[in-house]
Design a protein around this motif. Structure first.
Motif, short mmCIF file in Angstrom:
data_model
loop_
_atom_site.label_atom_id
_atom_site.label_comp_id
_atom_site.label_asym_id
_atom_site.label_seq_id
_atom_site.Cartn_x
_atom_site.Cartn_y
_atom_site.Cartn_z
N ALA A 117 0.83 -1.20 0.00
CA ALA A 117 0.00 0.00 0.00
C ALA A 117 0.87 1.26 0.00
N MET A 118 1.96 1.24 0.75
CA MET A 118 2.85 2.40 0.77
C MET A 118 3.49 2.62 -0.60
N ALA A 119 3.90 1.52 -1.24
CA ALA A 119 4.49 1.63 -2.58
C ALA A 119 3.47 2.17 -3.58
N GLU A 120 2.22 1.71 -3.48
CA GLU A 120 1.15 2.19 -4.35
C GLU A 120 0.90 3.68 -4.11
N TRP A 121 0.89 4.08 -2.85
CA TRP A 121 0.67 5.49 -2.51
C TRP A 121 1.76 6.38 -3.10
N ARG A 122 3.01 5.99 -2.87
CA ARG A 122 4.12 6.82 -3.34
C ARG A 122 4.18 6.87 -4.86
N ALA A 123 3.80 5.77 -5.51
CA ALA A 123 3.89 5.72 -6.97
C ALA A 123 2.74 6.46 -7.65
N ASN A 124 1.54 6.41 -7.08
CA ASN A 124 0.35 6.88 -7.80
C ASN A 124 -0.45 7.99 -7.12
N TYR A 125 -0.10 8.35 -5.87
CA TYR A 125 -0.93 9.33 -5.17
C TYR A 125 -0.13 10.51 -4.59
N ALA A 126 1.03 10.25 -4.00
CA ALA A 126 1.75 11.30 -3.27
C ALA A 126 2.12 12.48 -4.14
N GLY A 127 2.39 12.25 -5.44
CA GLY A 127 2.79 13.34 -6.33
C GLY A 127 1.63 14.10 -6.93
N ARG A 128 0.42 13.66 -6.68
CA ARG A 128 -0.75 14.38 -7.22
C ARG A 128 -0.94 15.70 -6.48
N THR A 129 -1.65 16.62 -7.11
CA THR A 129 -2.00 17.86 -6.42
C THR A 129 -3.21 17.61 -5.53
N ILE A 130 -3.34 18.39 -4.48
CA ILE A 130 -4.34 18.10 -3.45
C ILE A 130 -5.78 18.22 -3.96
N ILE A 131 -6.02 19.12 -4.92
CA ILE A 131 -7.39 19.34 -5.37
C ILE A 131 -7.66 18.60 -6.69
N ASP A 132 -7.07 19.06 -7.79
CA ASP A 132 -7.37 18.46 -9.09
C ASP A 132 -6.90 17.01 -9.17
N GLY A 133 -5.80 16.68 -8.51
CA GLY A 133 -5.26 15.33 -8.61
C GLY A 133 -5.83 14.35 -7.62
N PHE A 134 -6.28 14.84 -6.46
CA PHE A 134 -6.71 13.93 -5.40
C PHE A 134 -8.18 14.12 -5.03
N MET A 135 -8.52 15.28 -4.49
CA MET A 135 -9.88 15.48 -3.97
C MET A 135 -10.95 15.37 -5.06
N LYS A 136 -10.65 15.80 -6.28
CA LYS A 136 -11.66 15.83 -7.35
C LYS A 136 -11.57 14.62 -8.29
N ASP A 137 -10.75 13.64 -7.96
CA ASP A 137 -10.61 12.45 -8.80
C ASP A 137 -11.86 11.57 -8.64
#
Length: 545
Positions: A117-137
């Motif tokens: 899960a940590m590897a998945e997070w770092r690879a696909n989520y941590a670099g996203r932007t907080i709004i357009d990349g994460f909250m609004k996905d």
């Protein structure tokens, strides 16, 4: 002279009202004793999804007189619409130090798939932007990686009737966060700290209530994501909570940093603290003359109140769906003690479960979603088969459940069958959401009809609401300017009372979104006085044989 003539009439009226009040309040007397004599040739049935998990005072758009509320919600929406340079990477808010601390706590708790899960997070989520990349996905929303852990840990019912709330902006957490550091300390201490004594009788840390998310119920998940969904959803929940606090502290140039937490506390007092009280008050004052009340999404705390409130306890026996204590969304049935013999009640869920498995496919029915019982009338001995059901969000379980109940009915020959349900059907169906027209086609083929007749009307709505951007299912959020548009929010014909065609005639069916047996069309609800996002249905059925 006119006054002397009027006073005796007023006195007679007051004596009559006092008599009714005494009958209703006297020990051992039911509320129905103050109503007209029961019509044994008819039965009054009520169904209501009371919406037990709505502990977020900001979840739905409401009309509010305080301009600070309106300004804050407009600023939240504006920020989410156009965050600009403030749309920083998620890793800038949920920092590496915070993430490492969370990882260590999940490992210490003995969780599996944490490294994946940590590897998945770092690879696909941590670099996203907080709004357009994460909250609004929207795909992230469909995977329920934030909403499912929020559902089980947002507000936890405890033994003795109290609650424990996760530190977040979207519930009625009692304390204020002076800084992000203080918030994170409170969050990790709550999730992985001392065990709580739950209302179900279990002892558990809040993080233990987070379970694997089913790909069968939420197919947007990949097989790998399903396998690691417990730790992955916990990380997503942490990021979501941190982003919310960051956002509310910074939007509008920081003008809401000192006001949003006191405002939340005030709204909780108005909208949440008295939710159970208001729900029971509606049942008590508007539906106490019912023979059967089907309830869905009932919390454990509300069940305790249903059993302990003297006025209701004198009039109804309370029956609860089997559940695992994790999801506080339980189907319940209230049976008139005057009409039904409580000693004859038999819970027939095991027979239903066997029939459902016999369909050969995995159906998204969670523990507590359905209650099925057999019972007899006190006076006549007439047998009944009754069921209360809460469907999944997309209504994919509704048709298989109704088919299984129809088969169960065949095993109870001679019993009168009545089924109250939140079918979660939609005005316009699709391959992913159960359409109401298609649902009507299905139940007619099973020999059933509904309180709305053989063919449901897609415009006959029992929900009318829209979520804000301050809640975890952002794929369902509606902009303020779009509140009145068709197809936005949840404006659907979702609630039904089903029964075999030819067994009853419908005398009347009413909807209620006010708590006063009245329905105001196109009015968003819940409101400050009506605590659910589903209307109440009340139907009088007359026996045909």
């Amino acid at each position: 002279r006119k006054a002397s003539t009027l006073l005796p009439a007023v006195a007679r009226c007051m004596r009559w009202l006092l008599t009714v009040f005494i009958l209703a309040e006297a020990p051992g007397r039911s509320l129905r004793g103050a109503h007209a004599k029961l019509d044994q040739a008819a039965i009054q049935v009520v169904t209501w999804n009371v919406g037990a998990i709505n502990n977020n005072p900001f979840e739905f758009w409401i009309t509010h007189s305080d301009p600070k509320y309106n300004k804050m919600m407009v600023d939240v929406q504006a920020f989410l619409d156009s965050p600009g340079a403030a749309d920083v990477p998620v890793a800038a808010v949920l920092t590496d130090d915070m993430l490492s601390e969370l990882q260590a706590k999940m490992v210490a708790a003995g969780w599996t798939k944490v490294d994946e899960a940590m590897a998945e997070w770092r690879a696909n989520y941590a670099g996203r932007t907080i709004i357009d990349g994460f909250m609004k996905d929207k795909v992230l929303g469909r995977k329920r990686l934030m909403s499912m852990p929020d559902r089980t840990t947002n507000t936890i019912n405890l033994a003795g009737g109290g609650t424990a709330t996760r530190p977040t902006a979207i519930n009625c957490y009692g304390s204020e966060f002076a800084s992000m550091q203080e918030f994170w300390q409170l969050w990790t201490r709550f999730m992985f700290g001392p065990k709580l004594s739950l209302a179900s009788g279990r002892e558990a840390m809040p993080s233990e209530l987070i379970s694997k998310i089913s790909r069968a119920k939420y197919p947007a998940l990949s097989e790998a994501e399903e396998a690691m969904s417990r730790p992955l959803s916990t990380i997503c929940q942490a990021a979501f909570d941190v982003i919310l606090v960051h956002m509310l502290n910074t939007i509008g140039g920081g003008t809401h940093k000192t006001s949003w937490q006191p405002m939340r506390r005030e709204m909780c007092e108005a909208l949440n603290s008295r939710k159970t009280h208001r729900t029971l008050s509606i049942l008590l004052h508007s539906y106490a003359d019912a023979d059967v009340i089907f309830l869905q999404e009932v919390s454990s705390a509300m069940i305790d109140q249903l059993k302990s409130r003297p006025k209701l306890a004198r009039s109804f026996s309370v029956h609860v769906a089997p559940n695992d204590g994790k999801r506080d969304q339980i189907s319940v049935m209230l049976l008139s003690s005057e009409r039904f013999d409580e000693s004859s009640v038999t819970r027939v869920n095991p027979m239903f479960d066997e029939l459902l498995r016999g369909l050969g496919s995995e159906v998204p029915v969670a523990p507590g979603d359905l209650l099925a019982i057999a019972v007899r009338e006190r006076a006549s001995g007439q047998a009944y088969l009754l069921a209360s059901f809460h469907g999944d969000t997309d209504g994919q379980a509704t048709v298989p459940v109704v088919k299984s109940m129809a088969k169960l009915r065949e095993k109870h020959s001679g019993a009168r069958f009545v089924f109250g349900l939140d079918a979660n059907t939609y005005a316009v169906g699709s391959s992913k959401q159960q359409g109401v027209i298609e649902f009507g086609d299905e139940f007619r083929q099973l020999g059933l009809t509904s309180c709305w007749g053989d063919q449901p009307d897609p415009t006959n709505l029992t929900t009318f609401n829209a979520r804000t951007y301050l809640q975890p299912q952002l794929n369902k959020a509606v902009a303020f300017k779009d509140l009145g548009k068709p197809g936005t929010g949840d404006k659907n014909p979702k609630d039904f009372i089903l029964f075999p065609k030819g067994s009853f005639s419908v005398v009347s069916t009413t909807k209620d979104n006010t708590g006063r047996r009245a329905f105001i069309e196109k009015q968003p609800f819940p409101t400050l006085s009506f605590p659910s996002d589903h209307g109440v249905l009340s139907t009088v059925l007359r026996f045909l044989n």
